[in-house]
Write an enzyme that holds these catalytic residues in place. Sequence first.
Site, PDB file in Angstrom:
ATOM      1  N   GLY A   1      16.468  10.770  29.101  1.00 29.56           N
ATOM      2  CA  GLY A   1      17.501  11.724  29.412  1.00 29.56           C
ATOM      3  C   GLY A   1      17.539  12.215  30.946  1.00 29.56           C
TER       4      GLY A   1
ATOM      5  N   GLY B   1      21.534  14.761  25.619  1.00 31.28           N
ATOM      6  CA  GLY B   1      22.515  15.857  25.845  1.00 31.28           C
ATOM      7  C   GLY B   1      23.378  15.580  27.189  1.00 31.28           C
TER       8      GLY B   1
ATOM      9  CE  LYS C   1      19.790   5.284  24.808  1.00 36.44           C
ATOM     10  NZ  LYS C   1      19.711   6.461  24.557  1.00 36.44           N
TER      11      LYS C   1
ATOM     12  CB  VAL D   1      26.442  10.486  28.630  1.00 41.32           C
ATOM     13  CG1 VAL D   1      25.721  10.085  30.185  1.00 41.32           C
ATOM     14  CG2 VAL D   1      25.365  10.562  27.764  1.00 41.32           C
TER      15      VAL D   1
ATOM     16  CE  LYS E   1      15.701   6.644  25.206  1.00 44.02           C
ATOM     17  NZ  LYS E   1      16.022   7.900  24.326  1.00 44.02           N
TER      18      LYS E   1
HETATM   19  P1  NDP Z   1      29.777   8.512  23.141  1.00 46.66           P
HETATM   20  O1  NDP Z   1      29.973   7.706  21.836  1.00 46.66           O
HETATM   21  O2  NDP Z   1      29.631  10.149  23.067  1.00 46.66           O
HETATM   22  O3  NDP Z   1      30.894   8.154  24.172  1.00 46.66           O
HETATM   23  C1  NDP Z   1      31.361   6.746  24.050  1.00 46.66           C
HETATM   24  C2  NDP Z   1      32.549   6.712  24.896  1.00 46.66           C
HETATM   25  O4  NDP Z   1      32.701   5.515  25.244  1.00 46.66           O
HETATM   26  C3  NDP Z   1      33.551   7.541  24.251  1.00 46.66           C
HETATM   27  O5  NDP Z   1      34.397   7.982  25.055  1.00 46.66           O
HETATM   28  C4  NDP Z   1      34.277   6.025  23.622  1.00 46.66           C
HETATM   29  O6  NDP Z   1      35.626   6.119  23.617  1.00 46.66           O
HETATM   30  C5  NDP Z   1      34.132   4.996  24.681  1.00 46.66           C
HETATM   31  N1  NDP Z   1      33.839   3.601  24.032  1.00 46.66           N
HETATM   32  C6  NDP Z   1      33.221   3.252  23.148  1.00 46.66           C
HETATM   33  N2  NDP Z   1      33.215   2.187  22.972  1.00 46.66           N
HETATM   34  C7  NDP Z   1      34.077   1.598  23.702  1.00 46.66           C
HETATM   35  C8  NDP Z   1      34.707   0.336  24.017  1.00 46.66           C
HETATM   36  N3  NDP Z   1      34.375  -0.757  23.263  1.00 46.66           N
HETATM   37  N4  NDP Z   1      35.770   0.309  25.009  1.00 46.66           N
HETATM   38  C9  NDP Z   1      35.945   1.342  25.731  1.00 46.66           C
HETATM   39  N5  NDP Z   1      35.659   2.753  25.315  1.00 46.66           N
HETATM   40  C10 NDP Z   1      34.600   2.743  24.660  1.00 46.66           C
HETATM   41  O7  NDP Z   1      28.050   8.061  23.338  1.00 46.66           O
HETATM   42  P2  NDP Z   1      27.301   8.896  24.452  1.00 46.66           P
HETATM   43  O8  NDP Z   1      27.877   9.299  25.640  1.00 46.66           O
HETATM   44  O9  NDP Z   1      26.387   9.512  23.762  1.00 46.66           O
HETATM   45  O10 NDP Z   1      26.444   7.522  24.997  1.00 46.66           O
HETATM   46  C11 NDP Z   1      27.124   6.684  26.106  1.00 46.66           C
HETATM   47  C12 NDP Z   1      25.650   6.006  26.453  1.00 46.66           C
HETATM   48  O11 NDP Z   1      24.688   6.704  27.115  1.00 46.66           O
HETATM   49  C13 NDP Z   1      24.867   5.206  25.321  1.00 46.66           C
HETATM   50  O12 NDP Z   1      24.570   3.691  25.959  1.00 46.66           O
HETATM   51  C14 NDP Z   1      23.795   6.032  25.173  1.00 46.66           C
HETATM   52  O13 NDP Z   1      22.580   5.294  24.551  1.00 46.66           O
HETATM   53  C15 NDP Z   1      23.363   6.534  26.450  1.00 46.66           C
HETATM   54  N6  NDP Z   1      22.735   7.851  26.335  1.00 46.66           N
HETATM   55  C16 NDP Z   1      23.327   9.016  25.425  1.00 46.66           C
HETATM   56  C17 NDP Z   1      22.460   9.841  25.702  1.00 46.66           C
HETATM   57  C18 NDP Z   1      23.095  11.262  24.795  1.00 46.66           C
HETATM   58  O14 NDP Z   1      22.357  12.328  24.958  1.00 46.66           O
HETATM   59  N7  NDP Z   1      24.055  11.177  23.987  1.00 46.66           N
HETATM   60  C19 NDP Z   1      21.365  10.300  26.528  1.00 46.66           C
HETATM   61  C20 NDP Z   1      20.993   9.100  27.332  1.00 46.66           C
HETATM   62  C21 NDP Z   1      21.666   8.070  27.210  1.00 46.66           C
HETATM   63  P3  NDP Z   1      36.474   7.586  22.667  1.00 46.66           P
HETATM   64  O15 NDP Z   1      35.908   8.834  23.265  1.00 46.66           O
HETATM   65  O16 NDP Z   1      37.847   7.184  22.595  1.00 46.66           O
HETATM   66  O17 NDP Z   1      35.659   7.518  21.206  1.00 46.66           O
HETATM   67  N1  HSE Z   2      19.596   8.976  21.310  1.00 44.58           N
HETATM   68  C1  HSE Z   2      18.856   9.311  22.250  1.00 44.58           C
HETATM   69  C2  HSE Z   2      17.958  10.293  22.058  1.00 44.58           C
HETATM   70  C3  HSE Z   2      19.658   9.655  23.553  1.00 44.58           C
HETATM   71  O1  HSE Z   2      17.865  11.236  21.244  1.00 44.58           O
HETATM   72  O2  HSE Z   2      16.777  10.508  22.608  1.00 44.58           O
HETATM   73  C4  HSE Z   2      18.949   9.903  24.963  1.00 44.58           C
HETATM   74  O3  HSE Z   2      18.627   8.732  25.296  1.00 44.58           O
END
Ligand code: NDP
Ligand code: HSE
Length: 438
Positions: free
Chosen positions: A134, A302, A105, A14, A205
């Site tokens: 999303g 996504g 969430k 994200v 959610k």
């Molecule tokens: P990712 O695992 O893809 O990304 C997490 C990022 O945070 C990475 O860049 C990681 O670093 C960094 N990170 C993780 N932990 C730490 C920490 N303790 N300190 C510093 N940096 C940290 O997660 P997503 O992007 O998928 O999800 C992020 C949020 O968005 C979550 O809360 C998720 O529930 C929410 N979300 C996700 C969706 C999705 O489609 N993926 C949709 C809607 C909500 P590094 O890159 O070095 O590993």
């Molecule tokens: N893991 C979550 C899903 C990401 O699949 O719906 C979006 O919130």
Amino acid sequence: MKPVKVGLLGLGTVGGGTVTVLQRNADEIQRRAGRGIEVVIATARDIKKPRAFDTSNITLTSDTQAVVDHPDVEVVIELIGGTSDAHTLVMRAIDNGKHVITANKALIAKYGNEIFAAAHAKGVMVAFEAAVAGGIPIIKAIREGLAGNKIEWLAGIINGTGNFILTEMRDKGRDFADVLAEAQALGYAEADPTFDVEGIDAGHKLTILSSIAFGIPLQFEKCYTEGISHITAADVSYAEELGYRIKSLGISRRTDKGVELRVHPTLIPERRLIANVDGVMNAVLVKGDAVGATLYYGAGAGAEATASAVVADLVDVVRTLTADPENRVPHLAFQPDALSDLPILSMDDVETAYYLRLEAQDKPGVLADVTRILSEAGISIEAILQKEQAEGVATVPVIILTHRICEKQMNDAIGCIEALTSITGKVVRIRLETLDGK
Ligand code: NDP
Ligand code: HSE
């Protein structure tokens, strides 16, 4: 006017999507927000990891506190996930007087009441559109678009990973573990994918949706969650034979006794639009007393779909930077001192229809015993289907659809059916909702 400076926590799925969308649509976004928006500092665990987006104008650091303490940053976007570091960092950002945007969430469902109280006291905004469904602007729709309504119920497919798995299993006969691995590779799944398949992510959610729909505090600990891992191909096929699809639904309904808050696999008539929401797509039905039933549809997970919601929040925050804090849209839709103490109902008190599948010995009187138990429990049968005996199997599957009944009465009846010597094993029970807009 000078651009607004933003600090970004997280450069994963994200976070990367957010940087990409902000760069690609910078002009349009500035025309909407009234000011430019610049991500000046961003953090990841591993800042040397190659990224598929341009970070050349962003200071990268692995020091998360440097982001929330940065003197020029006005808005912090939290996209690291989890409820430990994210909680500490968000609270610190608020304490530093920064506005916060999050897609997390789990964080809002668990700590939202505390976070909003702190934000209110500091006069800063906490925006969380991306936390639910999303890219669908469902928070804004309920909080603002439906503000004239008394919301009666809402029901949604609000986990993209789970819906992707159920769809691929049904349409292509694929294996559960194989589809889950693909959802992870596509960046849809949570860091801990049991959150997706056990209904926990949808529970987070739903907790948020329920609070903004009914004006109640966030109470995730009272949300009933049941996953999709026990759904069998046989149940999917019997449901289809009877004209239903099985979807994992989050359902919240206001009743005279309290609020239902439940996530579980659910049979839905296949003619409903929501029964045909497939793959990673999400959809939320919201029934208001004035508007009737409304349906919101779009990508539930996504990179760019979720970034769409994050950036929309950013535009909202930038537009209102100069507004009097008392005149902003309240975090949970209702004014903080006007939240209601309506209780969350236990599952025993929830009323719904049911799909039951039992394995019965193929001999006279068995069905009569089962229907007598249901009748004595006040449970009325909508349909009954007895399948042929498979070769080498001593029992036959019997599928029963019931009318609506209180869960406690159904649990008692299932106990009596399972005690019959002519019934083998456990009764499979899947809840059924007609979602007919009433
Ligand atoms: P990712 O695992 O893809 O990304 C997490 C990022 O945070 C990475 O860049 C990681 O670093 C960094 N990170 C993780 N932990 C730490 C920490 N303790 N300190 C510093 N940096 C940290 O997660 P997503 O992007 O998928 O999800 C992020 C949020 O968005 C979550 O809360 C998720 O529930 C929410 N979300 C996700 C969706 C999705 O489609 N993926 C949709 C809607 C909500 P590094 O890159 O070095 O590993
Ligand atoms: N893991 C979550 C899903 C990401 O699949 O719906 C979006 O919130």
